[in-house]
Design an enzyme around this catalytic site. Structure first.
Site, mmCIF file in Angstrom:
data_model
loop_
_atom_site.group_PDB
_atom_site.id
_atom_site.type_symbol
_atom_site.label_atom_id
_atom_site.label_comp_id
_atom_site.label_asym_id
_atom_site.label_seq_id
_atom_site.Cartn_x
_atom_site.Cartn_y
_atom_site.Cartn_z
ATOM 1 N N ASP A 187 0.802 -1.228 0.000
ATOM 2 C CA ASP A 187 0.000 0.000 0.000
ATOM 3 C C ASP A 187 0.834 1.276 0.000
ATOM 4 O O ASP A 187 0.622 2.173 -0.813
ATOM 5 C CB ASP A 187 -1.006 -0.002 1.156
ATOM 6 C CG ASP A 187 -0.355 0.098 2.532
ATOM 7 O OD1 ASP A 187 0.784 -0.393 2.712
ATOM 8 O OD2 ASP A 187 -0.997 0.657 3.433
ATOM 9 N N ARG A 245 4.555 -13.160 5.584
ATOM 10 C CA ARG A 245 5.193 -11.898 5.978
ATOM 11 C C ARG A 245 5.589 -11.860 7.455
ATOM 12 O O ARG A 245 6.103 -10.843 7.927
ATOM 13 C CB ARG A 245 4.255 -10.731 5.669
ATOM 14 C CG ARG A 245 3.058 -10.649 6.585
ATOM 15 C CD ARG A 245 1.935 -9.746 6.135
ATOM 16 N NE ARG A 245 2.295 -8.460 5.605
ATOM 17 C CZ ARG A 245 1.379 -7.625 5.076
ATOM 18 N NH1 ARG A 245 0.108 -7.977 5.030
ATOM 19 N NH2 ARG A 245 1.754 -6.462 4.607
ATOM 20 N N TYR A 268 -7.111 -0.166 7.669
ATOM 21 C CA TYR A 268 -7.245 -1.143 8.751
ATOM 22 C C TYR A 268 -7.472 -2.534 8.174
ATOM 23 O O TYR A 268 -8.417 -2.763 7.417
ATOM 24 C CB TYR A 268 -8.418 -0.741 9.656
ATOM 25 C CG TYR A 268 -8.795 -1.790 10.687
ATOM 26 C CD1 TYR A 268 -7.846 -2.305 11.557
ATOM 27 C CD2 TYR A 268 -10.110 -2.257 10.783
ATOM 28 C CE1 TYR A 268 -8.189 -3.270 12.500
ATOM 29 C CE2 TYR A 268 -10.469 -3.204 11.730
ATOM 30 C CZ TYR A 268 -9.492 -3.707 12.578
ATOM 31 O OH TYR A 268 -9.834 -4.656 13.508
ATOM 32 N N ARG A 269 -6.593 -3.473 8.536
ATOM 33 C CA ARG A 269 -6.699 -4.860 8.099
ATOM 34 C C ARG A 269 -6.742 -5.744 9.345
ATOM 35 O O ARG A 269 -5.707 -5.996 9.977
ATOM 36 C CB ARG A 269 -5.517 -5.246 7.212
ATOM 37 C CG ARG A 269 -5.380 -4.403 5.950
ATOM 38 C CD ARG A 269 -6.537 -4.628 4.985
ATOM 39 N NE ARG A 269 -6.381 -3.859 3.767
ATOM 40 C CZ ARG A 269 -6.902 -2.644 3.573
ATOM 41 N NH1 ARG A 269 -7.621 -2.062 4.532
ATOM 42 N NH2 ARG A 269 -6.728 -2.019 2.426
ATOM 43 N N LYS A 286 -12.595 8.806 2.345
ATOM 44 C CA LYS A 286 -12.801 8.133 1.067
ATOM 45 C C LYS A 286 -14.007 7.198 1.203
ATOM 46 O O LYS A 286 -14.116 6.467 2.174
ATOM 47 C CB LYS A 286 -11.560 7.332 0.679
ATOM 48 C CG LYS A 286 -10.313 8.174 0.472
ATOM 49 C CD LYS A 286 -9.091 7.324 0.153
ATOM 50 C CE LYS A 286 -8.575 6.551 1.336
ATOM 51 N NZ LYS A 286 -7.281 5.879 1.086
ATOM 52 N N GLY A 317 -15.197 5.069 -1.603
ATOM 53 C CA GLY A 317 -15.300 4.276 -2.821
ATOM 54 C C GLY A 317 -15.760 5.106 -3.997
ATOM 55 O O GLY A 317 -15.204 6.167 -4.290
ATOM 56 N N ASP A 374 -4.982 3.666 -2.421
ATOM 57 C CA ASP A 374 -3.587 4.121 -2.406
ATOM 58 C C ASP A 374 -3.366 5.215 -3.442
ATOM 59 O O ASP A 374 -2.667 6.207 -3.189
ATOM 60 C CB ASP A 374 -2.633 2.965 -2.700
ATOM 61 C CG ASP A 374 -2.844 1.772 -1.787
ATOM 62 O OD1 ASP A 374 -3.329 1.962 -0.654
ATOM 63 O OD2 ASP A 374 -2.531 0.641 -2.205
#
Length: 308
Positions: free
Chosen positions: A30, A104, A169-170, A228, A230, A261
């Site tokens: 990102d 990762r 946020y993930r 944001k 969409g 991004d």
């Protein structure tokens, strides 16, 4: 002399295709996506640097070369001989649906602020005018590295560094939502400009309306807030005024990877080179609308749009 922005985070080895068949390998992440687009848009009017850690392997070297080709500086890339970059695989089925697989947990980027060299890297960022990081940048750090970052940001701001945050946020990157919420709140106290996806903060903080989000961020001391949403219009609050800027029509959506991004890159490129918030939002919408019309996170430079 050009202003300098450093973008902090993790660039990963990206592979996509189908298991057991030939795959295509590139790089993505990102904050790197944002850095690459920002460098393309701003050109010589802005110096763009990347802050991360890589290994000494051939993939790390190829990644450094990719940074350079995109015009992204590597002076703040720490080298860890015992580590490798993270990797993710995008599996695409016959209907075009995508599934992501990540490796990762031991990636070099996680350890960028660990130890004495990590402290030195953080302190070196005082030369920047702006520091950008995302919720993913915050999540991937070790506990030691995150604590050092959060403790060091006030000193950077005292030296004139402006902090920009994109929430991204993930949930899968955090032990639980409480841990994520606590880290985000600690960071927001040091943020000047927030560019956030409403659905992400809805999941993290439970906001039911954009007004609730604006109120909360103002309470944390954030002076410029961009939401944001969409394909819908984006909402901005800055200097006591509310702005709403509609997006551009996209005839065919091919791949939504890096939509957020690229919006952030367009918005920042405009703001950091003197544009106002509404013009910046139009830049963000234009770039994001172009990116989602092509496959992949970083489109070929020939497809970069002219800005309104």
């Amino acid at each position: 002399m050009s202003a300098t922005i450093a973008l902090m985070g993790e660039c990963m080895i990206e592979m996509h295709g189908r298991p057991g068949q030939s795959v295509h390998q590139t790089f993505g992440g990102d904050s790197f996506n944002t850095a690459a687009y920002l460098a393309r848009l701003a050109g010589s009017s802005l110096k763009v640097e990347y802050v991360t850690a890589l290994g000494t392997d051939s993939f790390s070297q190829a990644m450094r070369e990719r940074f350079a080709r995109e015009g992204v500086g590597t002076d703040n890339v720490r080298t860890l001989e015992s580590r490798l970059p993270g990797l993710y695989f995008i599996e695409t089925d016959e209907a075009g649906e995508r599934r992501f697989h990540y490796w990762r947990s031991e990636a070099a980027a996680r350890f960028m602020f660990d130890g004495e060299e990590g402290e030195q890297l953080l302190q070196s960022l005082a030369h920047c005018d702006t520091l950008y990081l995302s919720g993913i940048s915050l999540a991937i750090l070790t506990g030691e590295g995150r604590e050092r970052l959060l403790a060091g940001l006030p000193a950077l701001r005292e030296r004139g560094v402006r902090v920009v945050f994109d929430n991204n946020y993930r949930p899968r990157l955090w032990p639980d939502v409480d841990d994520a919420r606590q880290a985000h709140e600690a960071l927001l106290a040091q943020v000047d400009l927030a560019i956030v996806t409403f659905e992400d903060d809805q999941a993290l903080f439970g906001f039911e309306t954009p007004e609730a989000l604006f109120d909360f961020y103002h309470e944390q001391g954030v002076s410029e807030i961009v939401i944001k949403r969409g394909a819908e219009s984006c909402l901005i609050e800055h200097e006591g005024r509310r702005h709403e800027v509609a997006g551009e029509r996209v005839d065919k959506v091919v791949d939504t990877t890096a939509a957020g991004d690229s919006f952030s890159a367009g918005y920042l490129a405009c703001r950091l080179t003197g544009g106002d918030v509404e013009q910046a939002a139009r830049w963000g919408h234009r770039l994001a609308g172009t990116v989602i019309g092509h496959r992949g996170a970083i489109i070929d430079a020939q497809y970069m749009p002219d800005m309104p």
